[in-house]
Motif scaffolding. Structure first.
Motif, PDB file in Angstrom:
ATOM      1  N   ALA A 145      28.189  81.494  65.616  1.00 40.81           N
ATOM      2  CA  ALA A 145      29.595  81.569  66.022  1.00 40.81           C
ATOM      3  C   ALA A 145      30.202  82.918  65.649  1.00 40.81           C
ATOM      4  O   ALA A 145      30.971  83.498  66.427  1.00 40.81           O
ATOM      5  N   ALA A 146      29.877  83.426  64.469  1.00 36.95           N
ATOM      6  CA  ALA A 146      30.397  84.738  64.061  1.00 36.95           C
ATOM      7  C   ALA A 146      29.873  85.835  64.973  1.00 36.95           C
ATOM      8  O   ALA A 146      30.622  86.736  65.385  1.00 36.95           O
ATOM      9  N   ARG A 147      28.587  85.771  65.311  1.00 39.86           N
ATOM     10  CA  ARG A 147      28.027  86.800  66.199  1.00 39.86           C
ATOM     11  C   ARG A 147      28.652  86.729  67.587  1.00 39.86           C
ATOM     12  O   ARG A 147      28.886  87.754  68.227  1.00 39.86           O
ATOM     13  N   ARG A 148      28.968  85.536  68.025  1.00 38.83           N
ATOM     14  CA  ARG A 148      29.628  85.403  69.329  1.00 38.83           C
ATOM     15  C   ARG A 148      31.062  85.930  69.284  1.00 38.83           C
ATOM     16  O   ARG A 148      31.544  86.530  70.253  1.00 38.83           O
ATOM     17  N   ALA A 149      31.748  85.724  68.166  1.00 41.47           N
ATOM     18  CA  ALA A 149      33.102  86.261  68.017  1.00 41.47           C
ATOM     19  C   ALA A 149      33.083  87.789  68.036  1.00 41.47           C
ATOM     20  O   ALA A 149      33.919  88.431  68.682  1.00 41.47           O
ATOM     21  N   ILE A 150      32.122  88.376  67.340  1.00 44.54           N
ATOM     22  CA  ILE A 150      31.972  89.833  67.372  1.00 44.54           C
ATOM     23  C   ILE A 150      31.658  90.296  68.792  1.00 44.54           C
ATOM     24  O   ILE A 150      32.186  91.306  69.274  1.00 44.54           O
ATOM     25  N   GLY A 151      30.816  89.534  69.484  1.00 50.49           N
ATOM     26  CA  GLY A 151      30.487  89.862  70.866  1.00 50.49           C
ATOM     27  C   GLY A 151      31.710  89.867  71.763  1.00 50.49           C
ATOM     28  O   GLY A 151      31.797  90.654  72.719  1.00 50.49           O
ATOM     29  N   THR A 168      36.635  91.844  59.390  1.00 48.76           N
ATOM     30  CA  THR A 168      37.059  90.499  59.776  1.00 48.76           C
ATOM     31  C   THR A 168      38.474  90.515  60.338  1.00 48.76           C
ATOM     32  O   THR A 168      38.775  89.816  61.322  1.00 48.76           O
ATOM     33  N   ALA A 169      39.352  91.329  59.750  1.00 46.15           N
ATOM     34  CA  ALA A 169      40.712  91.444  60.279  1.00 46.15           C
ATOM     35  C   ALA A 169      40.707  91.989  61.702  1.00 46.15           C
ATOM     36  O   ALA A 169      41.519  91.564  62.540  1.00 46.15           O
ATOM     37  N   MET A 170      39.803  92.909  61.994  1.00 46.02           N
ATOM     38  CA  MET A 170      39.696  93.462  63.344  1.00 46.02           C
ATOM     39  C   MET A 170      39.280  92.383  64.340  1.00 46.02           C
ATOM     40  O   MET A 170      39.848  92.271  65.433  1.00 46.02           O
ATOM     41  N   VAL A 171      38.308  91.558  63.970  1.00 46.42           N
ATOM     42  CA  VAL A 171      37.872  90.479  64.850  1.00 46.42           C
ATOM     43  C   VAL A 171      38.992  89.457  65.021  1.00 46.42           C
ATOM     44  O   VAL A 171      39.311  89.033  66.144  1.00 46.42           O
ATOM     45  N   GLU A 172      39.607  89.065  63.933  1.00 45.97           N
ATOM     46  CA  GLU A 172      40.710  88.099  64.008  1.00 45.97           C
ATOM     47  C   GLU A 172      41.823  88.581  64.935  1.00 45.97           C
ATOM     48  O   GLU A 172      42.441  87.786  65.651  1.00 45.97           O
ATOM     49  N   GLY A 173      42.052  89.882  64.934  1.00 43.51           N
ATOM     50  CA  GLY A 173      43.160  90.440  65.687  1.00 43.51           C
ATOM     51  C   GLY A 173      43.064  90.285  67.187  1.00 43.51           C
ATOM     52  O   GLY A 173      44.073  90.393  67.892  1.00 43.51           O
ATOM     53  N   VAL A 174      41.849  90.032  67.717  1.00 40.87           N
ATOM     54  CA  VAL A 174      41.701  89.876  69.176  1.00 40.87           C
ATOM     55  C   VAL A 174      41.452  88.417  69.550  1.00 40.87           C
ATOM     56  O   VAL A 174      41.107  88.124  70.692  1.00 40.87           O
ATOM     57  N   GLY A 175      41.649  87.499  68.617  1.00 44.46           N
ATOM     58  CA  GLY A 175      41.345  86.092  68.873  1.00 44.46           C
ATOM     59  C   GLY A 175      42.130  85.497  70.017  1.00 44.46           C
ATOM     60  O   GLY A 175      41.570  84.823  70.894  1.00 44.46           O
ATOM     61  N   GLU A 180      41.250  84.767  77.559  1.00 39.04           N
ATOM     62  CA  GLU A 180      40.443  85.242  78.681  1.00 39.04           C
ATOM     63  C   GLU A 180      39.146  84.443  78.820  1.00 39.04           C
ATOM     64  O   GLU A 180      38.246  84.834  79.567  1.00 39.04           O
ATOM     65  N   ALA A 181      39.063  83.325  78.098  1.00 38.55           N
ATOM     66  CA  ALA A 181      37.935  82.390  78.188  1.00 38.55           C
ATOM     67  C   ALA A 181      36.598  83.030  77.845  1.00 38.55           C
ATOM     68  O   ALA A 181      35.559  82.629  78.359  1.00 38.55           O
ATOM     69  N   LEU A 182      36.621  84.010  76.945  1.00 40.71           N
ATOM     70  CA  LEU A 182      35.362  84.575  76.467  1.00 40.71           C
ATOM     71  C   LEU A 182      34.688  83.634  75.478  1.00 40.71           C
ATOM     72  O   LEU A 182      33.466  83.660  75.322  1.00 40.71           O
ATOM     73  N   LEU A 183      35.503  82.819  74.815  1.00 39.40           N
ATOM     74  CA  LEU A 183      34.991  81.870  73.840  1.00 39.40           C
ATOM     75  C   LEU A 183      36.021  80.756  73.700  1.00 39.40           C
ATOM     76  O   LEU A 183      37.228  80.997  73.794  1.00 39.40           O
ATOM     77  N   ASP A 184      35.559  79.525  73.488  1.00 41.06           N
ATOM     78  CA  ASP A 184      36.513  78.436  73.304  1.00 41.06           C
ATOM     79  C   ASP A 184      37.114  78.512  71.904  1.00 41.06           C
ATOM     80  O   ASP A 184      36.524  79.085  70.977  1.00 41.06           O
ATOM     81  N   ALA A 185      38.292  77.933  71.754  1.00 41.79           N
ATOM     82  CA  ALA A 185      39.039  78.054  70.507  1.00 41.79           C
ATOM     83  C   ALA A 185      38.288  77.519  69.287  1.00 41.79           C
ATOM     84  O   ALA A 185      38.287  78.162  68.225  1.00 41.79           O
ATOM     85  N   PRO A 186      37.621  76.360  69.356  1.00 44.17           N
ATOM     86  CA  PRO A 186      36.899  75.878  68.173  1.00 44.17           C
ATOM     87  C   PRO A 186      35.770  76.816  67.737  1.00 44.17           C
ATOM     88  O   PRO A 186      35.564  77.030  66.533  1.00 44.17           O
ATOM     89  N   THR A 187      35.030  77.360  68.708  1.00 42.93           N
ATOM     90  CA  THR A 187      33.938  78.271  68.358  1.00 42.93           C
ATOM     91  C   THR A 187      34.481  79.557  67.753  1.00 42.93           C
ATOM     92  O   THR A 187      33.929  80.105  66.799  1.00 42.93           O
ATOM     93  N   TRP A 188      35.613  80.030  68.325  1.00 44.14           N
ATOM     94  CA  TRP A 188      36.243  81.229  67.774  1.00 44.14           C
ATOM     95  C   TRP A 188      36.647  80.996  66.317  1.00 44.14           C
ATOM     96  O   TRP A 188      36.345  81.823  65.442  1.00 44.14           O
ATOM     97  N   ALA A 189      37.307  79.895  66.072  1.00 47.00           N
ATOM     98  CA  ALA A 189      37.745  79.597  64.712  1.00 47.00           C
ATOM     99  C   ALA A 189      36.565  79.479  63.759  1.00 47.00           C
ATOM    100  O   ALA A 189      36.619  79.955  62.614  1.00 47.00           O
TER     101      ALA A 189
END
Length: 268
Positions: free
Chosen positions: A153-159, A216-223, A229-238
């Motif tokens: 999930a973290a790698r997908r968030a970075i992606g 981590t703050a940088m990744v959080e900032g684009v959540g 934009e449906a790049l990732l669903d909200a539960p997976t992002w969290a």
């Protein structure tokens, strides 16, 4: 050029945390002689500027950025730091208001990653350098991030951050490309060095300053944008963000690589 991270107060704080945490890693070997004419292209809010100018107090540093608000913030930051050797103006680095060969050195940090044509930008800056003058470029590479405990999930968030930057016309993986980009732009004597940040419980200043407050703050900032934009669903992002924070616990580790390049302008 679109700055994917936005211009919020939180982003300004993140940039300041990043600069302070990485000062030695990224800037210790950058010093300019007295009387040098230095251009910082894309100074943003001045987070790197205050380090650059303080490290070379007898150089004449000119800083430009396309954002008027960022230039104002950078000027205020430099004033608070008591720096007298730096000036700021709003300008597009592709059309900067300086004659050819105006500068002895050019400094570019975390700018090329946001540009659709970094080679053209580097070529434009080469025109502002005197023959034999130097350029220093620093960029990150989000593909270099690895951590324990690992998390899909973290790698997908970075992606998602990589994808969003690509949609905005940039490249969050640009660090690995600095050597060919500078060569293509016509520079000589290109040399690139990796600068690795590694954080674990024995380095609490990096755990807090880099893993938590910078990356981590940088990744959080684009959540919101990533989910919107449906790049990732909200539960997976969290889950991805929680996993990144998990790496800051006593048994966690985090590593990331920046790339710093130097090169020279061809002789006349």
């Amino acid at each position: 050029m679109e700055y994917v991270h936005g211009y919020s107060d939180q982003e300004r704080a993140r940039l300041a945390d990043q600069a302070a945490t990485l000062t030695d890693l990224l800037h210790a070997d950058t010093r300019y002689p007295a009387g040098s004419r230095v251009l910082e292209a894309g100074c943003g809010v001045g987070a790197q500027t205050v380090i650059l100018a303080a490290n070379s107090p007898d150089a004449d540093v000119t800083c430009v950025d396309i954002s008027a608000a960022s230039v104002t913030a950078a000027r205020e930051r430099a004033t608070r730091a008591g720096l007298a050797n730096v000036r700021f103006l709003r300008a597009d680095l592709f059309d900067a208001p300086f004659p050819r060969a105006s500068f002895d050195h050019v400094f570019v940090c975390f700018v090329l990653e946001h540009l659709a044509d970094p080679v053209a930008a580097l070529a434009a800056l080469r025109g502002l350098l005197r023959p034999g003058g130097s350029i220093t470029v620093i960029e990150g590479d989000h593909g270099s991030a690895y951590f324990h405990p690992d998390s899909e999930a973290a790698r997908r968030a970075i992606g998602c951050l990589v994808d969003l930057q690509a949609r905005a016309g940039g490249d969050a993986l640009i660090g690995r490309r600095l050597y060919p980009l500078l060569v293509q732009a016509g520079y000589r004597d290109v040399a690139v060095s990796p600068r690795v940040v590694y954080a674990d419980a024995s380095r609490p200043h990096l755990v807090d300053g880099f893993t938590r407050r910078t990356f981590t703050a940088m990744v959080e900032g684009v959540g919101e944008q990533a989910v919107g934009e449906a790049l990732l669903d909200a539960p997976t992002w969290a889950a991805g963000v929680r996993a990144l924070h998990r790496t800051t616990e006593p048994d966690g580790t985090f590593s990331y690589t920046f790339f710093k390049a130097t090169a020279t302008s061809p002789p006349a």
